[in-house]
Design an enzyme around this catalytic site. Structure first.
Site, PDB file in Angstrom:
ATOM      1  N   LYS A 142       0.872  -1.132   0.064  1.00 19.81           N
ATOM      2  CA  LYS A 142      -0.092  -0.069  -0.028  1.00 19.81           C
ATOM      3  C   LYS A 142       0.908   1.307  -0.154  1.00 19.81           C
ATOM      4  O   LYS A 142       1.701   1.396   0.787  1.00 19.81           O
ATOM      5  CB  LYS A 142      -0.934   0.096   1.201  1.00 19.81           C
ATOM      6  CG  LYS A 142      -1.972   0.971   1.232  1.00 19.81           C
ATOM      7  CD  LYS A 142      -2.889   0.461   2.531  1.00 19.81           C
ATOM      8  CE  LYS A 142      -4.111   1.322   2.492  1.00 19.81           C
ATOM      9  NZ  LYS A 142      -4.417   1.544   3.960  1.00 19.81           N
TER      10      LYS A 142
HETATM   11  O1  G3P Z   1      -8.962   2.897   5.429  1.00 23.61           O
HETATM   12  C1  G3P Z   1      -8.729   4.143   5.856  1.00 23.61           C
HETATM   13  C2  G3P Z   1      -8.950   4.232   7.385  1.00 23.61           C
HETATM   14  O2  G3P Z   1      -8.298   3.762   8.121  1.00 23.61           O
HETATM   15  C3  G3P Z   1      -9.057   5.741   7.509  1.00 23.61           C
HETATM   16  O3  G3P Z   1     -10.213   6.023   8.300  1.00 23.61           O
HETATM   17  O4  G3P Z   1     -11.873   6.959   9.688  1.00 23.61           O
HETATM   18  O5  G3P Z   1      -9.524   7.567  10.033  1.00 23.61           O
HETATM   19  O6  G3P Z   1     -10.705   8.272   7.959  1.00 23.61           O
HETATM   20  P1  G3P Z   1     -10.638   7.282   9.063  1.00 23.61           P
END
Ligand code: G3P
Length: 212
Positions: A83
């Site tokens: 990734k």
């Molecule tokens: O898959 C990406 C994720 O881990 C980020 O999520 O909720 O931190 O924007 P968030």
């Protein structure tokens, strides 16, 4: 639509596998840091749980760093997907890995232009972040609908893995848009099973059957 688990917690991933809801795993530096363990060690353990794609993220942002780290991560197991954050050097690295049949995900995608560049570089997956766009009063799901249309226009094989998913509504809209996959935090899985009328219906059936 595939369901990936957005977690580096081995117990959560095991539970998702037992539920039949783990078509893949995504991790990132934030999720790895929460485990208090080393990236390579956690990734190796997750890869051993099921033969699904396991996203392991590089930390460096120079081409050389990404190539070196990505190669180390890819060597951990066959199901590792490297990734890589969206950036110029990152996309050069994506092309490098594509030439060597190593799958990559381009992460932190926020618009069509970035998604186009990632597909042209040869990314197997992109991770567009819907929740973080919503956070700044832009529609994350409008972006997903655009990405699906653009990839369809040109028959790109790059899969859209909707990320930064925060609610059952995101899940529904990603499916309606025709996204290939969503990656969800484990806590969201439980909410996907629930509906107040389902709970009330089960309660009534149990009562009527003399179980309560
Ligand atoms: O898959 C990406 C994720 O881990 C980020 O999520 O909720 O931190 O924007 P968030």
């Amino acid at each position: 639509m595939k369901i990936f688990i957005d977690s580096a917690d081995v117990n959560e991933i095991k539970e998702a596998i037992n539920l039949g809801l783990c078509d893949g795993v995504t991790t990132n530096p934030t999720l790895i840091a929460k485990t208090g363990r080393k990236n390579a060690e956690v990734i190796a353990e997750i890869c051993g749980l099921a033969g699904v794609p396991v996203n392991a993220e590089t930390i460096g942002i120079s081409y050389k760093e990404i190539i070196t780290e990505g190669a180390e991560l890819a060597a951990i197991a066959e199901n590792v997907v490297v990734k890589i954050p969206m950036c110029k050097d990152g996309l050069r690295a994506v092309a490098y890995f594509a030439e060597r049949d190593i799958k990559t995900t381009v992460t932190l995608v926020f618009n069509v232009a970035q998604a186009l560049l990632a597909a042209k570089a040869g990314a197997a997956y992109i991770a567009p972040f819907v929740g973080r766009l919503d956070d700044i009063s832009s529609s994350g799901m409008d972006m997903i609908r655009e990405l699906v249309e653009v990839y369809d226009n040109y028959d790109y094989e790059t899969e859209i893995v909707v990320a930064s998913v925060r609610s059952p509504l995101h899940v529904k809209e990603a499916a309606l848009a025709g996204a290939d996959a969503i990656t969800v935090p484990f806590s969201l899985i439980n909410t996907l099973f629930a509906h107040p009328l389902t709970a009330a219906g089960i309660e009534k059936f149990l009562r009527d059957a003399g179980h309560k």
